[in-house]
Design a protein around this motif. Structure first.
Motif, PDB file in Angstrom:
ATOM      1  N   ALA A   1      48.635  91.637  83.914  1.00  0.00           N
ATOM      2  CA  ALA A   1      48.232  92.459  82.772  1.00  0.00           C
ATOM      3  C   ALA A   1      49.244  92.259  81.650  1.00  0.00           C
ATOM      4  N   ASN A   2      48.912  92.771  80.489  1.00  0.00           N
ATOM      5  CA  ASN A   2      49.813  92.733  79.331  1.00  0.00           C
ATOM      6  C   ASN A   2      50.174  91.296  78.966  1.00  0.00           C
ATOM      7  N   GLU A   3      51.484  90.975  78.909  1.00  0.00           N
ATOM      8  CA  GLU A   3      51.890  89.612  78.590  1.00  0.00           C
ATOM      9  C   GLU A   3      51.416  88.671  79.696  1.00  0.00           C
ATOM     10  N   ALA A   4      51.196  87.423  79.337  1.00  0.00           N
ATOM     11  CA  ALA A   4      50.862  86.428  80.360  1.00  0.00           C
ATOM     12  C   ALA A   4      52.051  86.288  81.299  1.00  0.00           C
ATOM     13  N   ALA A   5      51.761  86.105  82.584  1.00  0.00           N
ATOM     14  CA  ALA A   5      52.829  85.935  83.573  1.00  0.00           C
ATOM     15  C   ALA A   5      53.657  84.708  83.212  1.00  0.00           C
ATOM     16  N   GLU A   6      54.958  84.793  83.471  1.00  0.00           N
ATOM     17  CA  GLU A   6      55.838  83.645  83.254  1.00  0.00           C
ATOM     18  C   GLU A   6      56.465  83.233  84.575  1.00  0.00           C
ATOM     19  N   ILE A   7      56.458  81.942  84.828  1.00  0.00           N
ATOM     20  CA  ILE A   7      57.066  81.407  86.034  1.00  0.00           C
ATOM     21  C   ILE A   7      58.246  80.523  85.634  1.00  0.00           C
ATOM     22  N   THR A   8      59.340  80.708  86.342  1.00  0.00           N
ATOM     23  CA  THR A   8      60.524  79.886  86.126  1.00  0.00           C
ATOM     24  C   THR A   8      60.779  79.075  87.388  1.00  0.00           C
ATOM     25  N   LEU A   9      60.853  77.770  87.224  1.00  0.00           N
ATOM     26  CA  LEU A   9      61.227  76.870  88.321  1.00  0.00           C
ATOM     27  C   LEU A   9      62.664  76.447  88.046  1.00  0.00           C
ATOM     28  N   TYR A  10      63.533  76.624  89.024  1.00  0.00           N
ATOM     29  CA  TYR A  10      64.944  76.315  88.831  1.00  0.00           C
ATOM     30  C   TYR A  10      65.288  74.882  89.221  1.00  0.00           C
ATOM     31  N   LYS A  11      64.289  74.163  89.736  1.00  0.00           N
ATOM     32  CA  LYS A  11      64.439  72.731  89.984  1.00  0.00           C
ATOM     33  C   LYS A  11      63.080  72.089  89.796  1.00  0.00           C
ATOM     34  N   ASP A  12      63.039  70.782  89.587  1.00  0.00           N
ATOM     35  CA  ASP A  12      61.767  70.080  89.439  1.00  0.00           C
ATOM     36  C   ASP A  12      60.944  70.272  90.704  1.00  0.00           C
ATOM     37  N   MET A  13      59.650  70.565  90.531  1.00  0.00           N
ATOM     38  CA  MET A  13      58.740  70.741  91.667  1.00  0.00           C
ATOM     39  C   MET A  13      57.410  70.102  91.304  1.00  0.00           C
ATOM     40  N   LYS A  14      56.510  70.042  92.276  1.00  0.00           N
ATOM     41  CA  LYS A  14      55.165  69.524  92.033  1.00  0.00           C
ATOM     42  C   LYS A  14      54.140  70.624  92.282  1.00  0.00           C
ATOM     43  N   LEU A  15      53.168  70.692  91.400  1.00  0.00           N
ATOM     44  CA  LEU A  15      51.985  71.523  91.597  1.00  0.00           C
ATOM     45  C   LEU A  15      50.860  70.539  91.807  1.00  0.00           C
TER      46      LEU A  15
ATOM     47  N   THR B   1      41.615  78.131  89.688  1.00  0.00           N
ATOM     48  CA  THR B   1      42.344  77.049  89.052  1.00  0.00           C
ATOM     49  C   THR B   1      43.632  77.655  88.517  1.00  0.00           C
ATOM     50  N   ILE B   2      44.757  77.170  89.014  1.00  0.00           N
ATOM     51  CA  ILE B   2      46.069  77.643  88.597  1.00  0.00           C
ATOM     52  C   ILE B   2      46.560  76.729  87.481  1.00  0.00           C
ATOM     53  N   ILE B   3      47.051  77.328  86.413  1.00  0.00           N
ATOM     54  CA  ILE B   3      47.476  76.570  85.239  1.00  0.00           C
ATOM     55  C   ILE B   3      48.922  76.913  84.902  1.00  0.00           C
ATOM     56  N   ILE B   4      49.734  75.876  84.744  1.00  0.00           N
ATOM     57  CA  ILE B   4      51.092  76.019  84.226  1.00  0.00           C
ATOM     58  C   ILE B   4      51.040  75.520  82.780  1.00  0.00           C
ATOM     59  N   SER B   5      51.446  76.384  81.843  1.00  0.00           N
ATOM     60  CA  SER B   5      51.379  76.055  80.415  1.00  0.00           C
ATOM     61  C   SER B   5      52.770  76.132  79.795  1.00  0.00           C
ATOM     62  N   LYS B   6      53.004  75.292  78.793  1.00  0.00           N
ATOM     63  CA  LYS B   6      54.309  75.318  78.126  1.00  0.00           C
ATOM     64  C   LYS B   6      54.414  76.450  77.107  1.00  0.00           C
ATOM     65  N   ASP B   7      53.336  77.189  76.863  1.00  0.00           N
ATOM     66  CA  ASP B   7      53.407  78.337  75.962  1.00  0.00           C
ATOM     67  C   ASP B   7      54.312  79.413  76.560  1.00  0.00           C
ATOM     68  N   LEU B   8      55.007  80.141  75.716  1.00  0.00           N
ATOM     69  CA  LEU B   8      55.854  81.253  76.148  1.00  0.00           C
ATOM     70  C   LEU B   8      55.656  82.444  75.227  1.00  0.00           C
ATOM     71  N   ASN B   9      56.040  83.616  75.712  1.00  0.00           N
ATOM     72  CA  ASN B   9      55.952  84.858  74.932  1.00  0.00           C
ATOM     73  C   ASN B   9      54.542  85.083  74.396  1.00  0.00           C
ATOM     74  N   VAL B  10      53.570  84.989  75.302  1.00  0.00           N
ATOM     75  CA  VAL B  10      52.158  85.105  74.929  1.00  0.00           C
ATOM     76  C   VAL B  10      51.607  86.412  75.492  1.00  0.00           C
ATOM     77  N   TRP B  11      50.920  87.181  74.653  1.00  0.00           N
ATOM     78  CA  TRP B  11      50.296  88.411  75.132  1.00  0.00           C
ATOM     79  C   TRP B  11      48.879  88.073  75.594  1.00  0.00           C
ATOM     80  N   GLY B  12      48.601  88.397  76.856  1.00  0.00           N
ATOM     81  CA  GLY B  12      47.273  88.137  77.401  1.00  0.00           C
ATOM     82  C   GLY B  12      46.975  86.657  77.490  1.00  0.00           C
TER      83      GLY B  12
END
Length: 181
Positions: A79-93, A115-126
């Motif tokens: 809810a609210n802001e889009a979830a943010e994921i931080t990877l602390y090392k290179d990984m594969k999706l 469908t799971i999406i990793i996006s380079k956008d940050l600080n995005v609401w919804g």
């Protein structure tokens, strides 16, 4: 007026100004979809994290999951802001290498898969400003059904043979998102 009396008067006036300003602050009530963090390793005492996701936890409150995360539409994964994921090392999706860093985590719910999406956008609401051009990785994962219904949307990481799994759960829907090293 003596110099020391003038300084005392000015200091006293400044303290009153500060205290009245502090008392004038209006603090918001608790959010209806509180923010939470899931990380791996899950032990809060272990600072050597592999991944972390920050998200808000909406509740069903008598509503259907389809109403809150509609099938076929990009969802902010919470809810609210889009979830943010931080990877602390290179990984594969899936087969896509994702460099260490912080990304937005979106999902497109369907009946049998997400469908799971990793996006380079940050600080995005919804997900209102989602742009497919900013996708870093996508992976379609199957939906399974849990035995218990979860009132609040939840995420938790678990260990896997070759990495970690980000588990999403809400109502009876369960989705396991594998990240490999």
């Amino acid at each position: 007026m003596k110099k020391s009396t003038l300084i005392t008067t000015i200091a006293f006036g400044f303290m009153i100004l500060l205290s009245s300003n502090a008392n004038a602050q209006k603090f918001p009530d608790l959010d209806k979809s509180p923010m939470d963090v899931a990380s791996y390793p899950t032990d809060y005492k272990n600072a050597d994290k592999l991944a972390k996701v920050t998200y808000s936890r909406p509740q069903l409150k008598g509503r259907s999951l389809d109403e809150l995360a509609p099938a076929g539409k990009v969802w902010r994964t919470g809810a609210n802001e889009a979830a943010e994921i931080t990877l602390y090392k290179d990984m594969k999706l899936g087969e896509t290498k994702v460099k260490a860093g912080t990304y937005t985590l979106y999902a497109i719910p369907e009946k049998d898969n997400y469908t799971i999406i990793i996006s380079k956008d940050l600080n995005v609401w919804g997900s209102y400003f989602y742009k497919v051009a900013n996708d870093v990785a996508r992976l379609k994962v199957p939906v399974t059904e849990g035995t218990d219904s979860l009132e609040s949307f939840s995420m938790v990481f678990t260990k896997a043979d070759n990495g970690i799994v980000l588990n999403l759960g809400w109502d009876k829907v369960r989705v396991a998102v594998p990240f490999t090293e």
